[in-house]
Design an enzyme around this catalytic site. Sequence first.
Site, PDB file in Angstrom:
ATOM      1  N   TRP A 133       0.793  -1.217   0.000  1.00  9.90           N
ATOM      2  CA  TRP A 133       0.000   0.000   0.000  1.00  9.90           C
ATOM      3  C   TRP A 133       0.831   1.275   0.000  1.00  9.90           C
ATOM      4  CZ3 TRP A 133       1.966   2.370   4.124  1.00  9.90           C
ATOM      5  CH2 TRP A 133       2.431   1.582   5.186  1.00  9.90           C
ATOM      6  N   ASN A 134       2.124   1.212   0.301  1.00  8.56           N
ATOM      7  CA  ASN A 134       2.849   2.468   0.541  1.00  8.56           C
ATOM      8  C   ASN A 134       3.097   3.285  -0.728  1.00  8.56           C
ATOM      9  OD1 ASN A 134       4.674   0.445  -0.220  1.00  8.56           O
ATOM     10  ND2 ASN A 134       6.368   1.352   0.918  1.00  8.56           N
ATOM     11  N   LYS A 157      -2.711  -8.804  -7.219  1.00  6.07           N
ATOM     12  CA  LYS A 157      -3.368  -8.840  -5.912  1.00  6.07           C
ATOM     13  C   LYS A 157      -2.761  -7.678  -5.123  1.00  6.07           C
ATOM     14  CE  LYS A 157      -4.319  -9.879  -1.532  1.00  6.07           C
ATOM     15  NZ  LYS A 157      -4.135  -8.783  -0.545  1.00  6.07           N
ATOM     16  N   HIS A 158      -3.516  -6.577  -4.998  1.00 10.41           N
ATOM     17  CA  HIS A 158      -3.000  -5.395  -4.324  1.00 10.41           C
ATOM     18  C   HIS A 158      -3.368  -5.434  -2.842  1.00 10.41           C
ATOM     19  CE1 HIS A 158      -0.965  -1.687  -4.375  1.00 10.41           C
ATOM     20  NE2 HIS A 158      -1.387  -1.221  -5.536  1.00 10.41           N
ATOM     21  N   GLY A 209       6.564  -6.446  -0.097  1.00  7.42           N
ATOM     22  CA  GLY A 209       5.796  -6.396   1.136  1.00  7.42           C
ATOM     23  C   GLY A 209       6.637  -6.765   2.339  1.00  7.42           C
ATOM     24  N   SER A 210       5.979  -7.255   3.357  1.00  2.00           N
ATOM     25  CA  SER A 210       6.631  -7.570   4.626  1.00  2.00           C
ATOM     26  C   SER A 210       7.373  -8.903   4.552  1.00  2.00           C
ATOM     27  CB  SER A 210       5.587  -7.640   5.743  1.00  2.00           C
ATOM     28  OG  SER A 210       4.729  -8.763   5.546  1.00  2.00           O
ATOM     29  N   GLU A 231      10.761  -8.349  -2.813  1.00  4.76           N
ATOM     30  CA  GLU A 231      11.292  -7.065  -2.358  1.00  4.76           C
ATOM     31  C   GLU A 231      10.645  -6.810  -1.014  1.00  4.76           C
ATOM     32  OE1 GLU A 231      11.844  -3.884  -0.951  1.00  4.76           O
ATOM     33  OE2 GLU A 231      10.369  -3.041  -2.331  1.00  4.76           O
ATOM     34  N   LEU A 232      11.429  -6.997   0.055  1.00  3.36           N
ATOM     35  CA  LEU A 232      10.868  -6.994   1.407  1.00  3.36           C
ATOM     36  C   LEU A 232      11.321  -5.751   2.176  1.00  3.36           C
ATOM     37  CD1 LEU A 232      11.400 -10.818   2.028  1.00  3.36           C
ATOM     38  CD2 LEU A 232       9.424  -9.657   1.014  1.00  3.36           C
ATOM     39  N   CYS A 265      10.481   1.367   2.213  1.00  7.06           N
ATOM     40  CA  CYS A 265      11.456   0.313   2.499  1.00  7.06           C
ATOM     41  C   CYS A 265      12.883   0.841   2.406  1.00  7.06           C
ATOM     42  CB  CYS A 265      11.248  -0.888   1.563  1.00  7.06           C
ATOM     43  SG  CYS A 265      11.250  -0.459  -0.179  1.00  7.06           S
ATOM     44  N   GLU A 362      12.942  -2.946  11.743  1.00  6.87           N
ATOM     45  CA  GLU A 362      12.577  -1.906  10.791  1.00  6.87           C
ATOM     46  C   GLU A 362      11.394  -1.142  11.370  1.00  6.87           C
ATOM     47  OE1 GLU A 362      11.141  -1.361   6.141  1.00  6.87           O
ATOM     48  OE2 GLU A 362      10.634  -3.206   7.209  1.00  6.87           O
TER      49      GLU A 362
END
Length: 464
Positions: A133-134, A157-158, A209-210, A231-232, A265, A362
Site C-alpha cells: 500500500w505504501n 493482488k493489491h 511487502g513484509s 522485495e521486502l 522500504c 525496521e
Amino acid sequence: MAYATTNPYTGEVLKTFPDATDSQVDQALDDAHNAFLLWKDTPFSQRKAILQRAADLLRKRASDYARLLTLEMGKITAEGLAEVEISAGIFEYYANNMEALLAPVALSVAHPYEGKPTLVYEPLGIILAIEPWNFPIYQVARILAPQLAAGNTMLLKHASNVPQSAAAFDQLMHDAGLPDGAFRNLFATRQQVEKIINDPRIHGVALTGSEGAGAIIAAQASKALKKSTMELGGSDAFVVLADAELDKTVNWAVFGRHWNAGQVCVSSKRMIVVDEVYDAFLSRYIEGVAQLKAGDPFDPSTTLAPLSSQAAADEIRAKIREAVSHGATATEVGPRVPSQGAFVQPTILSNLTPDNPAYYWEFFGPVTMIFRAKNEEEAIQIANDSPYGLGGSVFTADPLHGAEVAKRISTGMVFVNHPTSPKADLPFGGIRRSGYGRELTDLGIKEFVNHKLICIVDIDAPFI
C-alpha cells in the site's frame, strides 16, 4: 469486507469492495492465458505504443491519481504527484528501451566447431504480482511495465487498503489499449492467491511487502516450482563521515527518513554518525525534524503525512515502547502532531545496543535510530550489523572515498551523498531479509523470461 478505503486522516470508511469469487478468479486466469497467447507475439512497436499511452495517461490524470493516493493511504499531494510521475517514467523507459533490452545476444566461443550460439529472451506466461500500500501506483508500474514489455501478462493482488488505486490501474491499462485479460486486478483472498500460484499457467510470482508475507508466498511458490522475486523490508544505514557537508547532509537525513511519513522500504532509518560530528549532526537533525508540519495531507503546507492506518500508528508506538523497555532512549521531536488522524510523533531512538531487539528492527514510520560510531570503521560495522540489506547512503566531501566505503556496505544499493532513491532507469532490490531478485532496468525485464540458447552447429563438428 477485507478490501476497503479508509481515509487515514479522518478515519472514515469511504468505499468497500467484495472479495473476488472463485469463478472470477478462474475467468481471470483463462483470460490472462488467452491474452498471453496473443501478446507474446505482439510486435515491439505495438507494445511500445500501449506502454507510452499508459505513461501519457498517468501524466494527464496525475492530479486524480494523487488525490486517490491521499484518500487511501494518506500521502501528501506533492508526494502523490511525484509517485505518478516516476510511474509514468517507468512505462516510458520500457517503451523506449524494450527492444534493445531484449535483443538477442551472440555468444563468443572458444573453438569454431562449437557453432554460433545466441541467447534469446522469450516470455513465460502469466505473472502474479502481490503489491503493498505504501506506493499504490509506483509498485504496480515497477513490475507491470517490464513484464508487459517482455511479452508476459499479469494478475494483480493489491493491498486491501488501496482497492481504488488497484481498480484505477486496471482502468488505466484498459484505456491505454492493452488487450483484455493481459492485466487484471483481483480482490483475491489468501486462499485464492495460493490457488493462483498453483495454477500451471502461472509462471512467476513477484511480491513487494513484509517479511512475513514474503516468507509465506515464497514457500508457496517454491512448493509449486514457480520462480519468485521478493522485495521486502529494509533498515537503510545513513552513514555520516567526519568530512560530510553537514547542513546539506542533515537536510537529506530529515527528508530521507520522513518522506511518505517514513513508510518506505528504502527510507534512511539508521543514522550512523562518526563521533567527531555526532553532536553537531544530532542538534541540527532535531531542528530539522522539528520543522516538519503534520496535518491534513491535502493541505499544501503539510510536510508530514499520517500513517496509512490507525493500526499502523498503534504498531509503531508499541514498538517504541518495547525498544525503551530494553534500554533505548526515545526523544519525541517537534510540535505535537494532531490528535485527528493516524499520526505518530517524530521520535529519535538512541542508546540502542545489540542486546536490544529493536536494534535489528525496521520502523515503518517517523522513527529514527541514531548511532554514534567511534570512527569510519565502526560506522561500517554498524551499517552491516543488520538482518536487512536493501539500500544505504554514505555522506562525505570525498565522493571517491565514499564509493570505497559504499563497496564495504553489504546491501543491494548504496548511494553516495544522497538517500537511496528509486529511479526508472536504476535497478532496485536487496539481499538477506530484504529479499531477492531485481526490478527495473534490464535486470527487471529479464527476471521472468526464458533465457534460451539457440546454437547453430556444423553437422560434422565433433560432439565434445
